[in-house]
Design a protein around this motif. Structure first.
Motif, PDB file in Angstrom:
ATOM      1  N   THR A 112      43.788  37.704  24.725  1.00 44.60           N
ATOM      2  CA  THR A 112      43.551  38.918  24.543  1.00 44.60           C
ATOM      3  C   THR A 112      42.808  39.494  25.218  1.00 44.60           C
ATOM      4  OG1 THR A 112      41.177  38.112  23.488  1.00 44.60           O
ATOM      5  CG2 THR A 112      43.617  38.174  22.369  1.00 44.60           C
ATOM      6  N   ASP A 113      42.495  40.435  25.665  1.00 42.19           N
ATOM      7  CA  ASP A 113      41.766  41.703  27.220  1.00 42.19           C
ATOM      8  C   ASP A 113      40.446  41.374  26.326  1.00 42.19           C
ATOM      9  OD1 ASP A 113      44.392  43.081  27.478  1.00 42.19           O
ATOM     10  OD2 ASP A 113      44.241  44.718  26.478  1.00 42.19           O
ATOM     11  N   ALA A 114      39.871  40.678  25.532  1.00 44.19           N
ATOM     12  CA  ALA A 114      39.204  40.554  25.333  1.00 44.19           C
ATOM     13  C   ALA A 114      38.358  38.909  25.725  1.00 44.19           C
ATOM     14  CB  ALA A 114      38.608  40.381  23.873  1.00 44.19           C
ATOM     15  N   ASP A 115      39.754  38.200  26.139  1.00 50.44           N
ATOM     16  CA  ASP A 115      39.221  36.600  26.812  1.00 50.44           C
ATOM     17  C   ASP A 115      39.360  37.414  27.841  1.00 50.44           C
ATOM     18  OD1 ASP A 115      39.667  36.190  24.325  1.00 50.44           O
ATOM     19  OD2 ASP A 115      41.850  35.870  24.277  1.00 50.44           O
ATOM     20  N   LEU A 116      40.117  38.405  28.767  1.00 43.13           N
ATOM     21  CA  LEU A 116      40.365  38.282  30.142  1.00 43.13           C
ATOM     22  C   LEU A 116      39.044  38.587  30.751  1.00 43.13           C
ATOM     23  CD1 LEU A 116      44.255  39.491  29.857  1.00 43.13           C
ATOM     24  CD2 LEU A 116      43.464  37.484  30.404  1.00 43.13           C
ATOM     25  N   LYS A 117      38.357  39.441  30.074  1.00 34.37           N
ATOM     26  CA  LYS A 117      37.617  40.692  30.233  1.00 34.37           C
ATOM     27  C   LYS A 117      36.528  39.463  30.235  1.00 34.37           C
ATOM     28  CE  LYS A 117      35.399  44.421  32.340  1.00 34.37           C
ATOM     29  NZ  LYS A 117      34.082  43.833  31.861  1.00 34.37           N
ATOM     30  N   ALA A 118      36.243  38.200  29.698  1.00 35.09           N
ATOM     31  CA  ALA A 118      34.782  37.999  29.764  1.00 35.09           C
ATOM     32  C   ALA A 118      35.397  36.861  30.159  1.00 35.09           C
ATOM     33  CB  ALA A 118      35.088  37.133  27.965  1.00 35.09           C
ATOM     34  N   GLU A 119      36.431  36.399  31.014  1.00 36.78           N
ATOM     35  CA  GLU A 119      36.654  35.844  31.706  1.00 36.78           C
ATOM     36  C   GLU A 119      35.879  35.981  33.057  1.00 36.78           C
ATOM     37  OE1 GLU A 119      37.462  31.267  33.781  1.00 36.78           O
ATOM     38  OE2 GLU A 119      37.200  32.630  31.234  1.00 36.78           O
ATOM     39  N   VAL A 226      33.189  41.220  45.007  1.00 44.04           N
ATOM     40  CA  VAL A 226      34.136  41.083  44.358  1.00 44.04           C
ATOM     41  C   VAL A 226      34.844  41.866  43.646  1.00 44.04           C
ATOM     42  CG1 VAL A 226      33.418  39.810  41.907  1.00 44.04           C
ATOM     43  CG2 VAL A 226      31.617  39.987  42.918  1.00 44.04           C
ATOM     44  N   PRO A 227      36.342  41.386  44.271  1.00 41.38           N
ATOM     45  CA  PRO A 227      37.470  41.855  43.781  1.00 41.38           C
ATOM     46  C   PRO A 227      37.348  42.576  42.189  1.00 41.38           C
ATOM     47  CG  PRO A 227      38.225  39.845  44.257  1.00 41.38           C
ATOM     48  CD  PRO A 227      36.239  39.887  44.262  1.00 41.38           C
ATOM     49  N   LYS A 228      38.007  43.957  42.037  1.00 40.10           N
ATOM     50  CA  LYS A 228      38.106  44.591  40.669  1.00 40.10           C
ATOM     51  C   LYS A 228      39.266  43.729  39.419  1.00 40.10           C
ATOM     52  CE  LYS A 228      36.785  49.067  42.605  1.00 40.10           C
ATOM     53  NZ  LYS A 228      37.486  50.350  42.611  1.00 40.10           N
ATOM     54  N   PHE A 229      38.717  43.945  38.184  1.00 44.67           N
ATOM     55  CA  PHE A 229      38.872  43.377  37.233  1.00 44.67           C
ATOM     56  C   PHE A 229      41.404  43.569  36.797  1.00 44.67           C
ATOM     57  CE2 PHE A 229      40.704  44.337  32.609  1.00 44.67           C
ATOM     58  CZ  PHE A 229      40.750  42.305  32.394  1.00 44.67           C
ATOM     59  N   GLU A 230      40.957  44.602  37.553  1.00 49.57           N
ATOM     60  CA  GLU A 230      42.937  45.037  37.512  1.00 49.57           C
ATOM     61  C   GLU A 230      43.111  44.125  38.502  1.00 49.57           C
ATOM     62  OE1 GLU A 230      44.063  46.060  35.018  1.00 49.57           O
ATOM     63  OE2 GLU A 230      42.663  46.877  33.757  1.00 49.57           O
ATOM     64  N   GLU A 231      42.389  44.092  39.629  1.00 55.84           N
ATOM     65  CA  GLU A 231      43.095  42.648  40.599  1.00 55.84           C
ATOM     66  C   GLU A 231      43.288  41.246  40.580  1.00 55.84           C
ATOM     67  OE1 GLU A 231      41.292  43.588  44.737  1.00 55.84           O
ATOM     68  OE2 GLU A 231      40.478  45.142  43.717  1.00 55.84           O
ATOM     69  N   LEU A 232      42.744  41.067  39.955  1.00 56.39           N
ATOM     70  CA  LEU A 232      42.373  39.686  39.455  1.00 56.39           C
ATOM     71  C   LEU A 232      43.303  39.893  38.077  1.00 56.39           C
ATOM     72  CD1 LEU A 232      38.836  38.605  40.749  1.00 56.39           C
ATOM     73  CD2 LEU A 232      40.959  38.160  41.196  1.00 56.39           C
ATOM     74  N   PRO A 234      46.402  38.941  36.620  1.00 53.43           N
ATOM     75  CA  PRO A 234      46.918  39.157  36.903  1.00 53.43           C
ATOM     76  C   PRO A 234      47.204  37.294  36.631  1.00 53.43           C
ATOM     77  CG  PRO A 234      47.589  41.011  37.692  1.00 53.43           C
ATOM     78  CD  PRO A 234      45.754  40.440  37.689  1.00 53.43           C
ATOM     79  N   GLN A 235      46.252  37.106  37.859  1.00 54.43           N
ATOM     80  CA  GLN A 235      45.746  35.682  38.075  1.00 54.43           C
ATOM     81  C   GLN A 235      44.690  34.900  37.457  1.00 54.43           C
ATOM     82  OE1 GLN A 235      45.526  38.044  39.824  1.00 54.43           O
ATOM     83  NE2 GLN A 235      45.180  37.559  42.065  1.00 54.43           N
ATOM     84  N   ILE A 236      44.261  36.005  36.240  1.00 57.58           N
ATOM     85  CA  ILE A 236      43.472  35.277  35.388  1.00 57.58           C
ATOM     86  C   ILE A 236      44.221  34.553  34.095  1.00 57.58           C
ATOM     87  CG2 ILE A 236      41.363  35.955  34.090  1.00 57.58           C
ATOM     88  CD1 ILE A 236      39.970  37.483  36.085  1.00 57.58           C
ATOM     89  N   ALA A 237      44.491  35.618  33.524  1.00 54.38           N
ATOM     90  CA  ALA A 237      45.933  35.751  33.179  1.00 54.38           C
ATOM     91  C   ALA A 237      46.501  34.777  32.956  1.00 54.38           C
ATOM     92  CB  ALA A 237      46.907  36.812  32.325  1.00 54.38           C
TER      93      ALA A 237
END
Length: 259
Positions: A112-119, A226-232, A234-237
């Motif tokens: 989920t988006d919440a999972d990605l943001k938390a990570e 630190v790279p921005k959330f949108e940049e990372l 795909p890799q985090i997902a």
């Protein structure tokens, strides 16, 4: 032509099955080759990132027909009855079934988006803070380090000594330059000494680590980039999906009764 189209439309509307020949792309040696094979092959290519454009449909049809011709010949020679063939079929069946299992799990357990943001927040916190652009000179003995410190006090250039004396092959040739890095990138003894320095300062004494004796100079300090959330994202997902799948696999192994 108009009558054919109208007939097809009427059949589709009324739910009437069209002749079997309309569902086949060819008949090879008396055996029908269903259009479903062409559709399946196109779907597999699309999944692999190679979608088939309309102008390639004829080639796809030829490929399916060629496969039928070769398959009939193999069957004629009895190759489909060999133990080797049966073993390969079983392995292929297992591979496809396992792939479907994993795909089904990922579909039903999305990140989920919440999972990605938390990570991402954990990553940003771990990699935030200050970064240091440092140089160092690494030698084997403390006496060597003391002499270098004396030479620096007398006006010798740090970069020149690093090129001549440093035992660090990575940075020595570049005048001891370690580029930008967070303190956590170094062994504790090194980073603890480095963070005590202001911009332009050199350690007053040599610092010992498992690698030898270091003389450290800080050329600059900045807030970590630190790279921005949108940049990372795909890799985090991808990493989180793989982690979830690995946990699923580990759970199945753990709960399986193996005798």
């Amino acid at each position: 032509m108009k009558k054919v189209l109208l007939a097809a439309l009427a059949a589709a509307t009324l739910g009437i099955a069209l002749p079997a020949s309309a569902q086949n792309v060819a008949i090879v040696n008396g055996k029908p080759v269903p259009k479903a094979r062409v559709d399946m092959l196109a779907m597999q290519l699309a999944k692999a990132g190679r979608p088939v454009p309309p102008e390639m449909q004829a080639q796809l049809r030829d490929e399916v027909i060629a496969r039928e011709i070769f398959m009939q010949e193999a069957q004629k020679r009895g190759l489909d009855a060999t133990d080797d063939f049966k073993a390969q079929i079983e392995l292929a069946r297992q591979t496809i079934l396992i792939r479907e299992l994993f795909a089904d799990f990922q579909k039903k357990n999305p990140v989920t988006d919440a999972d990605l943001k938390a990570e991402y927040d954990k990553f940003a916190q771990a990699n935030g803070g200050k970064e240091y652009k440092a140089r160092h000179i690494l030698v084997e003995k403390e006496d060597e380090a003391k002499k270098i410190l004396d030479d620096l006090k007398k006006g010798a250039k740090f970069e020149d000594i690093a090129k001549k004396a440093s035992k660090d092959p990575g940075s020595g040739a570049n005048g001891g330059d370690l580029d930008w890095a967070a303190p956590g990138s170094y062994v504790p003894e090194f980073s603890n000494a480095m963070v005590k320095l202001a911009k332009g300062q050199t350690t007053p004494a040599a610092v010992q680590t498992q690698f030898g004796w270091h003389i450290i100079r800080v050329d600059d300090i900045r807030e970590a980039q630190v790279p921005k959330f949108e940049e990372l994202r795909p890799q985090i997902a991808q990493q989180m999906q793989q982690m979830k799948l690995q946990q699923f696999q580990d759970g199945l192994r753990k709960n399986a009764k193996v005798e």
